[in-house]
Scaffold this active site. Structure first.
Site, mmCIF file in Angstrom:
data_model
loop_
_atom_site.group_PDB
_atom_site.id
_atom_site.type_symbol
_atom_site.label_atom_id
_atom_site.label_comp_id
_atom_site.label_asym_id
_atom_site.label_seq_id
_atom_site.Cartn_x
_atom_site.Cartn_y
_atom_site.Cartn_z
ATOM 1 N N ARG A 51 0.845 -1.214 0.000
ATOM 2 C CA ARG A 51 0.000 0.000 0.000
ATOM 3 C C ARG A 51 0.871 1.252 0.000
ATOM 4 O O ARG A 51 1.292 1.743 1.043
ATOM 5 C CB ARG A 51 -0.894 -0.011 1.246
ATOM 6 N N ARG A 89 0.267 -6.914 -9.295
ATOM 7 C CA ARG A 89 0.786 -6.302 -8.064
ATOM 8 C C ARG A 89 0.972 -7.316 -6.931
ATOM 9 O O ARG A 89 1.560 -6.972 -5.905
ATOM 10 C CB ARG A 89 -0.095 -5.138 -7.613
ATOM 11 N N HIS A 116 0.110 3.081 -10.476
ATOM 12 C CA HIS A 116 -0.802 3.673 -9.472
ATOM 13 C C HIS A 116 0.029 4.438 -8.439
ATOM 14 O O HIS A 116 0.183 4.009 -7.286
ATOM 15 C CB HIS A 116 -1.553 2.495 -8.832
ATOM 16 N N ASP A 168 -12.427 10.068 -6.181
ATOM 17 C CA ASP A 168 -12.086 8.853 -6.930
ATOM 18 C C ASP A 168 -12.572 9.040 -8.370
ATOM 19 O O ASP A 168 -13.742 8.809 -8.675
ATOM 20 C CB ASP A 168 -12.754 7.632 -6.270
ATOM 21 N N GLU A 170 -2.547 8.779 -11.029
ATOM 22 C CA GLU A 170 -2.157 7.507 -11.629
ATOM 23 C C GLU A 170 -2.113 7.591 -13.157
ATOM 24 O O GLU A 170 -3.018 8.151 -13.775
ATOM 25 C CB GLU A 170 -3.157 6.425 -11.193
HETATM 26 C C1 BG6 Z 1 -7.820 3.635 -7.097
HETATM 27 C C2 BG6 Z 1 -9.262 3.398 -7.411
HETATM 28 O O1 BG6 Z 1 -7.081 3.602 -8.287
HETATM 29 O O2 BG6 Z 1 -7.331 2.610 -6.233
HETATM 30 C C3 BG6 Z 1 -10.050 3.360 -6.110
HETATM 31 O O3 BG6 Z 1 -9.738 4.424 -8.256
HETATM 32 C C4 BG6 Z 1 -9.460 2.315 -5.169
HETATM 33 O O4 BG6 Z 1 -11.416 3.061 -6.391
HETATM 34 C C5 BG6 Z 1 -7.983 2.592 -4.988
HETATM 35 O O5 BG6 Z 1 -10.138 2.375 -3.931
HETATM 36 C C6 BG6 Z 1 -7.270 1.592 -4.082
HETATM 37 O O6 BG6 Z 1 -7.543 0.301 -4.526
HETATM 38 P P1 BG6 Z 1 -7.033 -0.944 -3.696
HETATM 39 O O7 BG6 Z 1 -7.543 -2.161 -4.412
HETATM 40 O O8 BG6 Z 1 -5.526 -0.864 -3.685
HETATM 41 O O9 BG6 Z 1 -7.593 -0.790 -2.295
#
Ligand code: BG6
Length: 312
Positions: A80, A106, A175, A219, A278
């Site tokens: 994360r 990922r 991302h 978002d 992103e």
């Molecule tokens: C973003 C999305 O790219 O990633 C969101 O637009 C999402 O909707 C976020 O919540 C995080 O995603 P994840 O799967 O890593 O929790």
């Protein structure tokens, strides 16, 4: 150095791809291998797990990428923060809600396939994911190469090659999570007057008026957007420039309060200090790659101080 070797030990990774003072591999706290990259003007850490750039810091500057203090660093789980690779689909799987969000790249173990130092003192690391590395199986034979170049700027080039005999359609994102002083006090420039789909309002299409500012969960997928974005951050006295090629969507995300609380690998108050901009090909900007052909999406991230004549 160019070689294709999978599941190497740390010693073997260092023997094959280590470069004295520039590239060294070690075992991270959670036991995953990680490459420490030291370029002449910047540093980064890159995990083969997920093909994941975790940190980037130009010399003398604050860290550019954001990482959650609650992130997992475990096989099978995404990291994360940093730059997760969302591939071969972005967001929920289009037809099967059982499949993981943002695809399997990922959470897969990538293979280190190359390291180089350029004459300018930039360091390049190449990682690859192939169909046989993916579990559960995916029906399209492919090679996915991430080439990361670390220097005063950071670039990530993600190349998808279709090794099969049928057209392959993908959505994707690099991302990137950025560190900001306070998301309420930054703005994103460069998407003015473009159309976005608002994921928080049934994907309603709206036109961006002025720079993006943040006062609630955000978002959005900005469609048909290929230009540079600038994250202007007076608190850190810097602008992060995010430029790209081969990407027609730009996703802007901050989970704000309630969603942060719902995410187990994200601290309840961490949203203040981060922002995702992103580099994507999402939804209607899906890419179809013909047999034997390839597609490359590339992001370049650079930081500069805020000049007096900056708009804010
Ligand atoms: C973003 C999305 O790219 O990633 C969101 O637009 C999402 O909707 C976020 O919540 C995080 O995603 P994840 O799967 O890593 O929790």
């Amino acid at each position: 150095m160019e070689e294709s070797v999978s599941a190497l030990t740390i010693d073997q990774l260092n023997e094959t791809f280590g470069v004295e003072g520039r590239v060294s591999f070690k075992s991270s706290d959670g036991g995953l291998p990680v490459a420490d990259i030291t370029a002449s003007e910047g540093q980064a850490t890159i995990y083969p797990h997920g093909g994941h750039v975790a940190t980037f810091q130009p010399t003398g500057e604050d860290p550019v990428l954001w990482m959650s203090g609650k992130s997992h660093f475990e096989s099978g789980k995404p990291i994360r923060g940093g730059i997760p690779v969302c591939w071969p689909w972005f967001g929920p799987h289009p037809t099967d809600s059982e499949k993981p969000a943002h695809g399997f790249a990922r959470t897969s173990e990538w293979t280190v396939v190359g390291s180089d130092v350029t004459s300018d003192g930039e360091v390049v690391l190449r990682l690859e994911l192939r169909q046989e590395d993916v579990n559960p199986a995916w029906s399209f034979p492919f090679s996915l190469i991430l080439e990361v170049t670390v220097g005063r700027s950071l670039s990530g080039a993600l190349t998808t090659r279709n090794l099969g005999d049928a057209p392959m359609s993908i959505t994707e994102a690099l991302h990137s999570y950025f560190t900001v002083s306070d998301v309420s006090n930054v703005e994103v420039q460069g998407l003015e007057n473009t159309i976005y789909e608002d994921a928080l309002d049934d994907d309603a299409r709206r036109t961006q008026q002025g720079p993006i500012r943040f006062a609630a969960e955000t978002d959005r997928v900005y469609v048909d957007t290929e230009g540079e974005c600038r994250i202007v951050d007076p608190g850190l006295n810097r602008v992060i420039r995010v430029s790209k090629q081969g990407s027609r969507s730009t996703v802007v995300w901050n989970p704000w309060t309630d969603k942060s609380i719902r995410m187990p690998d994200f601290g309840d108050d961490e949203f203040h200090g981060m922002l995702c901009v992103e580099t994507a090909n999402a939804r209607g900007d899906a890419v179809t790659i013909q047999p034997g052909q390839s597609h490359r999406a590339r992001v370049t991230i650079r930081v500069e101080g805020i000049r007096r004549d900056s708009p804010r």
